[in-house]
Design a protein around this motif. Sequence first.
Motif, PDB file in Angstrom:
ATOM      1  N   HIS A 139       0.911  -1.351   0.058  1.00 21.37           N
ATOM      2  CA  HIS A 139      -0.082  -0.160   0.044  1.00 21.37           C
ATOM      3  C   HIS A 139       0.706   1.216  -0.041  1.00 21.37           C
ATOM      4  N   HIS A 163      -0.166   5.650  -3.396  1.00 19.07           N
ATOM      5  CA  HIS A 163      -0.137   7.163  -3.026  1.00 19.07           C
ATOM      6  C   HIS A 163       0.766   7.958  -3.859  1.00 19.07           C
ATOM      7  N   GLU A 219     -15.034   3.932  -1.132  1.00 22.93           N
ATOM      8  CA  GLU A 219     -13.790   3.333  -1.599  1.00 22.93           C
ATOM      9  C   GLU A 219     -13.113   3.953  -2.658  1.00 22.93           C
ATOM     10  N   ASP A 259     -13.310   8.374  -2.554  1.00 25.40           N
ATOM     11  CA  ASP A 259     -13.014   9.398  -1.306  1.00 25.40           C
ATOM     12  C   ASP A 259     -11.578   9.219  -1.263  1.00 25.40           C
ATOM     13  N   GLN A 260     -10.931   8.092  -1.278  1.00 28.67           N
ATOM     14  CA  GLN A 260      -9.305   8.058  -1.110  1.00 28.67           C
ATOM     15  C   GLN A 260      -8.733   8.727  -2.055  1.00 28.67           C
ATOM     16  N   ARG A 310     -10.446  12.993  -1.224  1.00 26.51           N
ATOM     17  CA  ARG A 310     -10.579  13.642   0.188  1.00 26.51           C
ATOM     18  C   ARG A 310      -9.686  14.673   0.365  1.00 26.51           C
ATOM     19  N   GLY A 356     -11.340  11.336   5.571  1.00 27.47           N
ATOM     20  CA  GLY A 356     -12.211  11.670   4.327  1.00 27.47           C
ATOM     21  C   GLY A 356     -13.668  11.367   4.894  1.00 27.47           C
ATOM     22  N   MET A 368     -14.797   8.399   5.043  1.00 28.18           N
ATOM     23  CA  MET A 368     -14.691   6.981   5.784  1.00 28.18           C
ATOM     24  C   MET A 368     -15.061   7.076   7.143  1.00 28.18           C
ATOM     25  N   GLU A 426      -1.483  10.545   2.121  1.00 21.25           N
ATOM     26  CA  GLU A 426      -2.527   9.805   2.508  1.00 21.25           C
ATOM     27  C   GLU A 426      -3.711   9.461   1.274  1.00 21.25           C
ATOM     28  N   ILE A 427      -3.852  10.384   0.302  1.00 16.41           N
ATOM     29  CA  ILE A 427      -4.721  10.279  -0.738  1.00 16.41           C
ATOM     30  C   ILE A 427      -4.027   9.218  -1.672  1.00 16.41           C
ATOM     31  N   HIS A 428      -5.031   8.692  -2.500  1.00 19.18           N
ATOM     32  CA  HIS A 428      -4.458   7.792  -3.547  1.00 19.18           C
ATOM     33  C   HIS A 428      -4.360   8.509  -4.893  1.00 19.18           C
TER      34      HIS A 428
END
Length: 372
Positions: free
Chosen positions: A49, A53, A115, A118-119, A122, A127, A129, A310-312
């Motif tokens: 993960h 990012h 999912e 938001d990622q 946000r 966000g 979640m 944090e964001i994707h």
Amino acid sequence: MLNIGCGSTFHEDWVNVDIYSTSEHVIEMDIRKGIAFEDSSFDVVYSSHVLEHMSKNAAEELVKEMMRVLKPGGILRLVVPDLEAIITNYTKFKGQLENSQDSLTEANYDWTMIELYDQVLRTKPGGMMIPFLLNPELPNKDFIIQRFGWEAERILKPISDVLKQINNLKETKEDLLIFGAGSFGIKVDAIFRNNAISCSAFIDNDESKWGQKLNGKPICSLERINEKSLIIVCSSWWKEVSIQLTNKGMIEGEDFIIFDKTISLSPSEVNSNSSLKEDKLIKVYQYINKELGEEYEAIFKEAVFRNSGEIHKWMYDAFSLSRLMQKSGISVSKVCMANESNIPNFEEYNLDILDGKVRKPDSLFMEGYKCN
């Protein structure tokens, strides 16, 4: 064996690197600038993960760096959120709602949309979640745990427990205080606001923060506390804070509540550079608020957050991840289960499996060998 972007999930038998180190077993390294090891240094490179990012181009450069430090014939294991699984759920729940609408399916549909979007979009920690998870009548808790596994349980349990304790004590405690004027405390303050709970001030042991404001609330010393105060301890040093409060005659569960006991750092483990940076940012926020107002403070905070990691920034399915690996020099790549690996004794390291549970069950797990 190299673990890249390990966060708090690492094993001391590995070489673990992250942008900030919170342990003697983690090397501080900004992987956006390359991996600071010699060519062909490792038999295994693992990363979970991290790629999502980064921008698509930056991720490609990072994987090239992984391949550079990997020995010929070595194993590369990458773990990312599984885009295909999200799309499959979206299609399934949308189709079910078109035929027959019910609250459970609708909640699953809403969570799947979060999912998916938001990622990426946000503008604040957690966000959409966190507010969704904080619904006291959450109808699809089992589905969310199925998707997010151990991490969902880790979020839901402390929040649920603390909110129940606050509700039980609200008749005798009228003054809610957060102990910890840092990022942890800020997140908990947001959780409280989402649940219509008002925190009147922050408490902190750092004298330099006293008299300042955070989220519009004053930062005070322990002198702020009275018999009507209920303190929510939001600190990685909760053990030390608990001793401090107990020595002042306070009782855990009656006068103070520790928000999350799964986080535990000693003062010697905390990264002084990140703490200093956080303090400087708070002062910048306060300056912008004073000179330009709350609107510009919010804009600056959002800009800082959007670049915090944090964001994707990109998503992968089995095809795109396999293509990326092979483009970088992997001979054969294949999708694995969380507990399946060609890395010797992989399960013993508790990287993808914790206490017999998949740590991130929403993931795509893929392995391959570097060409000789």
